[in-house]
Design a protein around this motif. Structure first.
Motif, mmCIF file in Angstrom:
data_model
loop_
_atom_site.group_PDB
_atom_site.id
_atom_site.type_symbol
_atom_site.label_atom_id
_atom_site.label_comp_id
_atom_site.label_asym_id
_atom_site.label_seq_id
_atom_site.Cartn_x
_atom_site.Cartn_y
_atom_site.Cartn_z
ATOM 1 N N GLY A 295 0.791 -1.222 0.000
ATOM 2 C CA GLY A 295 0.000 0.000 0.000
ATOM 3 C C GLY A 295 0.821 1.269 0.000
ATOM 4 N N ASP A 296 2.117 1.192 0.322
ATOM 5 C CA ASP A 296 2.962 2.386 0.285
ATOM 6 C C ASP A 296 2.962 2.972 -1.125
ATOM 7 N N GLU A 297 2.906 4.282 -1.198
ATOM 8 C CA GLU A 297 2.822 4.948 -2.499
ATOM 9 C C GLU A 297 4.171 4.962 -3.212
ATOM 10 N N VAL A 317 1.991 10.575 -7.692
ATOM 11 C CA VAL A 317 1.803 9.177 -7.311
ATOM 12 C C VAL A 317 1.528 8.375 -8.582
ATOM 13 N N HIS A 320 1.625 1.751 -6.363
ATOM 14 C CA HIS A 320 1.720 1.354 -4.962
ATOM 15 C C HIS A 320 2.453 0.021 -4.833
ATOM 16 N N ALA A 336 5.477 -3.940 -7.413
ATOM 17 C CA ALA A 336 4.595 -2.781 -7.370
ATOM 18 C C ALA A 336 3.753 -2.755 -8.629
ATOM 19 N N SER A 352 7.640 5.569 2.474
ATOM 20 C CA SER A 352 7.422 4.528 3.476
ATOM 21 C C SER A 352 7.944 4.967 4.833
#
Length: 386
Positions: A295-297, A317, A320, A336, A352
């Motif tokens: 889920g980290d962008e 962005v 993810h 990703a 992160s």
């Protein structure tokens, strides 16, 4: 289900997230990766689900709903199948093996009940029976049958060993691969999942205690999976995912079959379009010892052609993180999902734990993946060539 006997082994540390219920590691996940890679260790996958389908119509019935050709699946042959919605988005994924009497579907643990319910609703008048078998059987994983045999004999209730061999190692006939052949790491992925009676898990754990085989945790299995670019339903799939984005056409879709839900999207995107998103491998800067979480962008930095003094690069962005691991050779790496238009050479950053983690992109589904069918250009209306 009761707790796994593997959790009582020395050094066992429980996994969390998608692998909750089994050991994440037994004290040294890096060493466990090496043991697993060379075929000397087993992995407790007893948190996975198993759905069975019996009856004379089972394979033709499953074939009519799945992305994979299952109507002529030979006893003992392993394959995988996706169940899609009407828009081609992935709803379920199953590792399938048939023993001539029963089709066994290995799924994520929380997928067994929804998949069983879905299949049960689709039975109509056909001669099939669907059951959630998770209370009676469990799954062990390894990179060799030698390791599995050292833990427990193969289970063969109908005379065919229930060892599912992952087809990811080689593109399936009838499939399609977006990734370039050169340097594809799947050839090193020799993954096997053995269905066993749940009662024999204690014997397998005892074999580890006796030194007949090593145990590796979920972290080790995930690290090798990521290095092989192998997608997993529980981590790489969200509510928008279509198979093309994860290069899953190579092993889970037969493009020669039709008449299943979502088939129109599968064909249209392959033949006429491009995947809207794409899977990449990221090599991460490990200097801050920060490992991203799902889920980290992922952001891209766009530098203006003629920047002025003091201008900061524009950040957007672009995707993810789905899985991040510490690999014993590659170091910190992640899978990703990013936007299709992200250039292959664009410097990426993972946001992160409040830290910017630099990332170098390795294309799995290439940014320039195009239509498989060349569409002829038609003359514009009103324009006449002389």
């Amino acid at each position: 289900m009761t707790g796994s006997p593997f959790m009582a082994l020395p050094g066992a540390v429980a996994a969390d997230g998608i692998d909750a219920g089994v050991a994440g590691h037994y004290g040294n996940p890096i060493v466990e990766q090496r043991h697993l890679e060379r075929g000397a260790a087993i992995v407790d996958l007893s948190n996975r689900g198993v759905v069975t389908v019996t009856g004379p119509d089972r394979l033709s019935w499953l074939h009519s709903m799945a992305s994979q050709a299952l109507d002529r699946l030979a006893p003992g042959e392993g394959t995988e199948a996706l169940f899609l919605d009407a828009s081609g988005r992935i709803e379920h994924a199953a590792h399938v093996i048939d023993d001539g009497v029963t089709a066994w579907l290995i799924v994520e643990g929380d997928e067994a009940a929804p998949l069983s319910a879905f299949l049960d609703r689709m039975r109509f008048m056909l001669r099939v029976e669907v059951a959630d078998a998770g209370a009676d059987v469990a799954v062990l994983g390894a990179m060799s049958t030698t390791a599995l045999d050292a833990a427990t004999p193969a289970f063969a209730p109908a005379g065919i060993a229930l060892d599912w061999v992952d087809p990811w190692a080689q593109p399936r006939p009838g499939g399609h691969q977006y990734a370039h052949d050169a340097g594809h790491p799947a050839s090193e992925w020799h993954w096997i999942e053995r269905i066993v009676p749940r009662a024999v898990l204690a014997d397998a754990a005892a074999a580890v205690r006796a030194g007949r085989v090593e145990a590796a945790g979920a972290l080790a299995a995930e690290a090798l999976r990521v290095a092989a670019w192998r997608p997993r339903l529980a981590s790489e799939v969200d509510e928008r995912t279509i198979p093309h984005e994860l290069d899953w056409l190579r092993s889970a879709v037969d493009l020669g079959k039709g008449c299943y839900k979502g088939q129109e999207t599968v064909a249209k995107v392959l033949n006429l379009g491009r995947p809207p998103r794409r899977l990449v491998l990221l090599h991460l800067d490990g200097s801050d010892t920060v490992l991203p979480v799902p889920g980290d962008e992922v952001v891209g930095e766009k530098v203006r052609p003629e920047p002025e003094a003091g201008d900061e690069p524009e950040r957007r962005v672009v995707g993810h993180i789905t899985t991040a691991v510490m690999h014993h050779e590659l170091g910190p790496v992640a899978l990703a999902v990013v936007k299709r238009a992200v250039p292959a050479r664009l410097p990426l950053i993972v946001l992160s734990h409040g830290i910017d983690v630099a990332a170098a992109q390795v294309e799995i589904v290439p940014a320039d993946s195009g239509a498989a069918v060349e569409v002829p250009r038609l003359p514009r209306l009103g324009v006449h060539k002389r």
